[in-house]
Design a protein around this motif. Structure first.
Motif, PDB file in Angstrom:
ATOM      1  N   ASN A   1      95.885  96.955 -10.812  1.00 34.10           N
ATOM      2  CA  ASN A   1      96.326  95.697 -10.201  1.00 34.10           C
ATOM      3  C   ASN A   1      95.222  95.095  -9.328  1.00 34.10           C
ATOM      4  N   GLY A   2      94.019  95.106  -9.842  1.00 34.63           N
ATOM      5  CA  GLY A   2      92.882  94.492  -9.173  1.00 34.63           C
ATOM      6  C   GLY A   2      92.182  95.376  -8.160  1.00 34.63           C
ATOM      7  N   LYS A   3      92.766  96.542  -7.884  1.00 34.05           N
ATOM      8  CA  LYS A   3      92.177  97.447  -6.877  1.00 34.05           C
ATOM      9  C   LYS A   3      91.472  98.595  -7.597  1.00 34.05           C
ATOM     10  N   PRO A   4      90.185  98.848  -7.258  1.00 36.50           N
ATOM     11  CA  PRO A   4      89.506  99.951  -7.936  1.00 36.50           C
ATOM     12  C   PRO A   4      90.099 101.309  -7.560  1.00 36.50           C
ATOM     13  N   ARG A   5      90.246 102.137  -8.575  1.00 40.48           N
ATOM     14  CA  ARG A   5      90.818 103.472  -8.382  1.00 40.48           C
ATOM     15  C   ARG A   5      89.988 104.438  -9.224  1.00 40.48           C
ATOM     16  N   ALA A   6      89.734 105.622  -8.707  1.00 48.53           N
ATOM     17  CA  ALA A   6      88.875 106.573  -9.424  1.00 48.53           C
ATOM     18  C   ALA A   6      89.460 107.974  -9.381  1.00 48.53           C
TER      19      ALA A   6
ATOM     20  N   GLN B   1      90.234  94.217 -15.724  1.00 54.95           N
ATOM     21  CA  GLN B   1      91.511  94.927 -15.776  1.00 54.95           C
ATOM     22  C   GLN B   1      91.658  95.582 -17.165  1.00 54.95           C
ATOM     23  N   GLY B   2      92.024  96.865 -17.187  1.00 55.58           N
ATOM     24  CA  GLY B   2      92.206  97.570 -18.452  1.00 55.58           C
ATOM     25  C   GLY B   2      90.950  98.242 -18.960  1.00 55.58           C
ATOM     26  N   GLN B   3      89.837  98.026 -18.279  1.00 59.79           N
ATOM     27  CA  GLN B   3      88.569  98.623 -18.692  1.00 59.79           C
ATOM     28  C   GLN B   3      88.264  99.829 -17.808  1.00 59.79           C
ATOM     29  N   PHE B   4      87.653 100.860 -18.387  1.00 55.59           N
ATOM     30  CA  PHE B   4      87.325 102.078 -17.647  1.00 55.59           C
ATOM     31  C   PHE B   4      85.817 102.285 -17.669  1.00 55.59           C
ATOM     32  N   SER B   5      85.273 102.689 -16.538  1.00 56.38           N
ATOM     33  CA  SER B   5      83.848 102.970 -16.459  1.00 56.38           C
ATOM     34  C   SER B   5      83.669 104.421 -16.012  1.00 56.38           C
TER      35      SER B   5
ATOM     36  N   LEU C   1     100.429 112.767 -20.030  1.00 52.58           N
ATOM     37  CA  LEU C   1     100.417 111.383 -19.545  1.00 52.58           C
ATOM     38  C   LEU C   1     100.387 111.374 -18.022  1.00 52.58           C
ATOM     39  N   PHE C   2      99.561 110.493 -17.465  1.00 58.24           N
ATOM     40  CA  PHE C   2      99.380 110.406 -16.009  1.00 58.24           C
ATOM     41  C   PHE C   2      99.622 108.975 -15.557  1.00 58.24           C
ATOM     42  N   LYS C   3     100.299 108.825 -14.411  1.00 53.39           N
ATOM     43  CA  LYS C   3     100.485 107.494 -13.829  1.00 53.39           C
ATOM     44  C   LYS C   3      99.139 106.987 -13.309  1.00 53.39           C
ATOM     45  N   PRO C   4      98.725 105.783 -13.717  1.00 51.61           N
ATOM     46  CA  PRO C   4      97.421 105.277 -13.255  1.00 51.61           C
ATOM     47  C   PRO C   4      97.336 105.134 -11.737  1.00 51.61           C
ATOM     48  N   GLY C   5      98.432 104.796 -11.085  1.00 50.30           N
ATOM     49  CA  GLY C   5      98.387 104.532  -9.654  1.00 50.30           C
ATOM     50  C   GLY C   5      98.317 105.764  -8.777  1.00 50.30           C
ATOM     51  N   THR C   6      98.819 106.891  -9.274  1.00 50.20           N
ATOM     52  CA  THR C   6      98.868 108.102  -8.444  1.00 50.20           C
ATOM     53  C   THR C   6      98.175 109.298  -9.093  1.00 50.20           C
ATOM     54  N   GLY C   7      97.955 109.232 -10.395  1.00 44.93           N
ATOM     55  CA  GLY C   7      97.375 110.362 -11.107  1.00 44.93           C
ATOM     56  C   GLY C   7      98.387 111.440 -11.446  1.00 44.93           C
TER      57      GLY C   7
ATOM     58  N   GLY D   1      83.588 111.420 -13.675  1.00 46.67           N
ATOM     59  CA  GLY D   1      84.757 110.719 -13.182  1.00 46.67           C
ATOM     60  C   GLY D   1      84.876 109.376 -13.883  1.00 46.67           C
ATOM     61  N   PHE D   2      85.927 108.665 -13.574  1.00 45.06           N
ATOM     62  CA  PHE D   2      86.088 107.326 -14.143  1.00 45.06           C
ATOM     63  C   PHE D   2      86.754 106.433 -13.114  1.00 45.06           C
ATOM     64  N   VAL D   3      86.453 105.142 -13.229  1.00 50.17           N
ATOM     65  CA  VAL D   3      86.998 104.154 -12.310  1.00 50.17           C
ATOM     66  C   VAL D   3      87.572 103.009 -13.139  1.00 50.17           C
ATOM     67  N   PHE D   4      88.614 102.388 -12.619  1.00 47.79           N
ATOM     68  CA  PHE D   4      89.255 101.268 -13.311  1.00 47.79           C
ATOM     69  C   PHE D   4      89.958 100.426 -12.254  1.00 47.79           C
ATOM     70  N   LEU D   5      90.446  99.267 -12.675  1.00 45.73           N
ATOM     71  CA  LEU D   5      91.178  98.407 -11.752  1.00 45.73           C
ATOM     72  C   LEU D   5      92.668  98.632 -11.939  1.00 45.73           C
TER      73      LEU D   5
END
Ligand code: FES
Length: 123
Positions: A47-52, A19-23, A87-93, A41-45
């Motif tokens: 709330n535990g769910k991967p999002r890219a 959590q909090g890490q970006f790949s 600034l972008f919302k992590p959950g929706t972009g 692109g980048f992917v992160f968790l």
């Protein structure tokens, strides 16, 4: 490999992502002009769910981060563009502040297979 599977590509192992890490990862372009950089692109968790998302600011179309793996603002609340601070919302972009307010990052489809996070670019 089926046509569907051919569209998915590995981003990273889910076990390697905290959590909090970006790949970051590269995506093949359908048409690669000689002078174009690979799409990333980048992917992160989330709330535990991967999002890219594509690593592309909707303002100027350039990559969001200057430092590898660094995408969040100082408060670690929003994804932030390094160039003009959008600034972008992590959950929706969705962009909630900055020159591209109201626009959004391009989300990638994500699935987890055999412990690998796979992503698929939009058509
Ligand atoms: S390039 Fe991202 S806010 Fe301007």
């Amino acid at each position: 490999m089926s046509e569907d599977n051919a569209c998915w590509q590995p981003a990273c192992a889910i076990a390697d992502l905290e959590q909090g890490q970006f790949s970051e990862f590269r995506l093949p372009r359908k048409t690669q002009e000689p002078d174009t950089l690979p799409q990333t692109g980048f992917v992160f968790l989330d709330n535990g769910k991967p999002r890219a998302y594509l690593n592309q600011c909707p303002h100027l179309g350039i990559e969001l981060n200057w430092m590898p793996g660094r995408f969040l603002d100082a408060d670690n609340l929003f994804i932030q563009c390094s160039t003009h601070g959008a600034l972008f919302k992590p959950g929706t972009g969705e962009c909630i502040a900055g020159p591209c307010q109201g626009d959004a990052l391009t989300a990638l489809e994500v699935r987890v297979t055999n412990g690998m996070i796979l992503v698929r670019a939009p058509e």
